[in-house]
Motif scaffolding. Structure first.
Motif, PDB file in Angstrom:
ATOM      1  N   MET A  48     -17.515  -1.843 -18.672  1.00 58.39           N
ATOM      2  CA  MET A  48     -18.066  -0.510 -18.925  1.00 58.39           C
ATOM      3  C   MET A  48     -16.910   0.422 -19.260  1.00 58.39           C
ATOM      4  O   MET A  48     -15.931   0.489 -18.523  1.00 58.39           O
ATOM      5  CB  MET A  48     -18.819  -0.008 -17.700  1.00 58.39           C
ATOM      6  N   THR A  49     -17.025   1.121 -20.377  1.00 53.42           N
ATOM      7  CA  THR A  49     -16.004   2.067 -20.809  1.00 53.42           C
ATOM      8  C   THR A  49     -16.618   3.454 -20.868  1.00 53.42           C
ATOM      9  O   THR A  49     -17.626   3.658 -21.538  1.00 53.42           O
ATOM     10  CB  THR A  49     -15.449   1.686 -22.195  1.00 53.42           C
ATOM     11  N   THR A  50     -16.031   4.390 -20.128  1.00 52.82           N
ATOM     12  CA  THR A  50     -16.489   5.774 -20.136  1.00 52.82           C
ATOM     13  C   THR A  50     -15.480   6.609 -20.903  1.00 52.82           C
ATOM     14  O   THR A  50     -14.285   6.577 -20.605  1.00 52.82           O
ATOM     15  CB  THR A  50     -16.634   6.319 -18.693  1.00 52.82           C
ATOM     16  N   ASN A  57      -9.689   7.162 -21.214  1.00 57.10           N
ATOM     17  CA  ASN A  57     -10.940   6.451 -20.985  1.00 57.10           C
ATOM     18  C   ASN A  57     -10.873   5.664 -19.685  1.00 57.10           C
ATOM     19  O   ASN A  57      -9.826   5.139 -19.326  1.00 57.10           O
ATOM     20  CB  ASN A  57     -11.239   5.513 -22.149  1.00 57.10           C
ATOM     21  N   GLN A  82     -20.869   6.451 -22.030  1.00 60.65           N
ATOM     22  CA  GLN A  82     -20.475   5.147 -21.508  1.00 60.65           C
ATOM     23  C   GLN A  82     -21.043   4.049 -22.390  1.00 60.65           C
ATOM     24  O   GLN A  82     -22.188   4.121 -22.835  1.00 60.65           O
ATOM     25  CB  GLN A  82     -20.995   4.987 -20.083  1.00 60.65           C
ATOM     26  N   THR A  84     -21.472  -0.286 -22.469  1.00 61.81           N
ATOM     27  CA  THR A  84     -21.447  -1.468 -21.613  1.00 61.81           C
ATOM     28  C   THR A  84     -21.494  -2.705 -22.480  1.00 61.81           C
ATOM     29  O   THR A  84     -22.351  -2.826 -23.359  1.00 61.81           O
ATOM     30  CB  THR A  84     -22.664  -1.468 -20.654  1.00 61.81           C
TER      31      THR A  84
END
Length: 126
Positions: A48-50, A57, A82, A84
């Motif tokens: 998961m990258t926010t 990030n 976000q 995923t």
């Protein structure tokens, strides 16, 4: 009887205990890599990258029983969005699958702004 017993032993050896999935499990502002063996019911490796343009990030990688991928279209990303990514192989969440390299966009934009301001300040008056 011996044939049935031999067949059952062969089947038990062939099916054996299932090997647990291995995923990278970590949280960082970069592409972290920390392999771990997941629990027996984990079927996915998840990344998961926010997007946080000002602070960098946030990348979170873990094991998951279920996983629903979500992506943002390039150019339509704002702070807090976000994405995923889900995968099902050992250590398959090693790479980042970011929908938008926000840090790169911010850096090139900031560089252009700084160069523009320097040009205005250092250019001789017309």
């Amino acid at each position: 009887m011996k044939t049935v017993l031999l067949l059952l032993v062969g089947l038990a050896v062939a099916t054996g205990p299932a090997r647990a999935l291995q995923c990278h499990v970590c949280s960082s502002t970069s592409n972290c890599k920390q392999p771990q063996t997941c629990s027996a019911n984990s079927r996915y490796c998840r990344t998961m990258t926010t997007v946080e343009p000002l602070s960098g990030n946030l990348v979170k990688k873990d094991c998951a029983d279920t996983c629903t991928p979500s992506y943002s279209q390039q150019g339509q990303v704002s702070s807090g969005v976000q994405s995923t990514h889900c995968c099902q192989g050992d250590l398959c969440n090693e790479r980042l699958y970011s929908a938008a390299p926000a840090r790169t966009l911010l850096s090139s934009g900031a560089l252009g702004l700084v160069l523009g301001l320097l040009t205005l300040l250092l250019a001789p008056s017309l």
